[in-house]
Design an enzyme around this catalytic site. Sequence first.
Site, PDB file in Angstrom:
ATOM      1  N   CYS A   1      39.295  11.604 -12.624  1.00  0.00           N
ATOM      2  CA  CYS A   1      38.179  12.321 -13.260  1.00  0.00           C
ATOM      3  C   CYS A   1      38.539  13.753 -13.654  1.00  0.00           C
ATOM      4  CB  CYS A   1      36.965  12.332 -12.330  1.00  0.00           C
ATOM      5  SG  CYS A   1      36.326  10.666 -12.031  1.00  0.00           S
TER       6      CYS A   1
ATOM      7  N   HIS B   1      31.785  17.855 -13.773  1.00  0.00           N
ATOM      8  CA  HIS B   1      32.003  16.412 -13.823  1.00  0.00           C
ATOM      9  C   HIS B   1      30.702  15.743 -13.392  1.00  0.00           C
ATOM     10  CE1 HIS B   1      33.489  12.451 -13.326  1.00  0.00           C
ATOM     11  NE2 HIS B   1      33.533  12.487 -12.011  1.00  0.00           N
TER      12      HIS B   1
ATOM     13  N   ASN C   1      28.756   8.305 -15.257  1.00  0.00           N
ATOM     14  CA  ASN C   1      30.011   8.978 -14.921  1.00  0.00           C
ATOM     15  C   ASN C   1      31.097   8.386 -15.829  1.00  0.00           C
ATOM     16  OD1 ASN C   1      32.549   9.505 -13.774  1.00  0.00           O
ATOM     17  ND2 ASN C   1      31.796   9.406 -11.660  1.00  0.00           N
TER      18      ASN C   1
END
Lengths: 329, 329
Positions: free
Chosen positions: B114, B256, B286
Amino acid sequence: MLKVKIAGLGHYLPEHVVSSAELEAEYGLEAGWIARTTRIYARHRALDETTVQMACYAAQDALAAAGMAVHDVDLIIAAASGRQQAIPCTAAFIQRELGAPDGASACFDLDATCLSFIFGLQTAAHLVAAGTYRAALVVSSEITRRSLNPQEPHSAVLFGDAAAAAVLVPTPPNETAQLVCEQFATYSSGADLTTILGGGTLHHPNDPATSPTMNTFSMQGTGVYKKAARLVKPFMEQFFTRANWSRADVDVVVPHQASGHALDLLVARYGFTPGQVVRNLAERGNCVGASIPLAFSEAVANGRIRRGQRVLLIGTGAGLTLGAIGLVF
Amino acid sequence: MLKVKIAGLGHYLPEHVVSSAELEAEYGLEAGWIARTTRIYARHRALDETTVQMACYAAQDALAAAGMAVHDVDLIIAAASGRQQAIPCTAAFIQRELGAPDGASACFDLDATCLSFIFGLQTAAHLVAAGTYRAALVVSSEITRRSLNPQEPHSAVLFGDAAAAAVLVPTPPNETAQLVCEQFATYSSGADLTTILGGGTLHHPNDPATSPTMNTFSMQGTGVYKKAARLVKPFMEQFFTRANWSRADVDVVVPHQASGHALDLLVARYGFTPGQVVRNLAERGNCVGASIPLAFSEAVANGRIRRGQRVLLIGTGAGLTLGAIGLVF
């Protein structure tokens, strides 16, 4: 020019060795065919070692050569074609397996197949030269066994397994070590010449349409050779102009050990003498991303490369990408 | 401080949208469970688009925003958890699909799950600031569908697909854009909290012992949350000291979009106001490596982030890694 120093290099070769004669028997090839066409007599194969274990053996060797400890490192780049698993990055596992302090280093993976290490060296050199990190560990660890296609013996016989690592630090005062010139160019018209089709979103392992062959390596060897042979000369002319080096200025050339033919080109067509060029292909094979740092580390270990010498790291990788780094060791 | 400018940002969202209600029906979950526990109402899913196509749509959008053409770019970094195929690197395919000139750019992939994009941004910023490359394209493209485990619905419902890209150039004279501070730390004691065990040498797709579940994502959500919650505060204190910023100096925080709880932490525990924090989680989910640049690109496109503002990109990734970049846009 970047004032960075390779403080130490290290490598690890898996214990098990496979001779070309064994592979000829396994693949039903004529005796002597592999050595005659590739100049490879043997290669190491990881049977019990993991990607991360091999990386750590090489990293420990590099740290010992640098006279440094794991807690000195604050950047770990796993620069290789092969990874341990899809998530998390291999570099994080290397931090853990090395016993490096939790939270004291930043970890990521970098992949440009056979040029992964020199791309990683470029990135690490800039980050260390800028003072963003104090000391960077760049590690390439490759295990190829399950990615080889026995139906394509001309590529399957080329590869060996190995790990190699370098520790980068700012050049201490009064030392000459530096990264002189970096140059990379990707020719994606050759992207389909060297492939593993699987292992990503296009042919996911869980996609029923993904075949085992898609998960193995395929190379149009003649196509790669012809394209590289055409591109390397102008690429190198540009590199030497930018580096302000002549061929004779280079003390040692450490090429990617792609194949016997590729290594011969460096001598026959690009004007290096056989004495300038490091070759470990015969007993190592093509170790993918670990190939260049392995040859570099072995040449330093056996005294072939010494401090203060001008070293040219050069190679081609899938993409098709050409890359070169000139440095004072 | 690096005098580099994000000349343009761009993004692409796959056409197909999957609502949380649809997923609740598919996974046999209680109606409303997903939105209540994750705050996610919908996410995009790539059905026909490939990783490379999505990357190119985002890259074209970023180049258009920058007023630049593909031939202006001489570095392409595909910074993502997901790749198109194992060899060659995704960035080479992006060069080809974009119609960028053969040989005029260097291509490699970078992976830190990520945090791939902000690690890629760090590397690209240093290489551009040093003059090694003129203009860098950093692209994150993620397709998660086949990597989700329906037996683990609490993680499978989180993810969405997207691509996002940034073009980096040296800051033109008299402009204020700069990269102010970068900080990353990997805590590999948490390496097993977030995994895909397959996809590498440890559980190779062609290994008969590799199960389909090994090729899917698994997360100990509570473990990640607790570990991150404990680590983020000291990490941020250190970041603000190094950046010489206070929390109030930050115009916009682009985190994030890991989960609703993770985003709430930024406000509840770390002192940001809700107005400072960009949230697109509810309709995007996400998006792994594309999450931060997607939120950044959308916030610029809708006028939330303007030139000259101080922006904080921050997140956690598998590893477990914490990362933050502070910049003047």
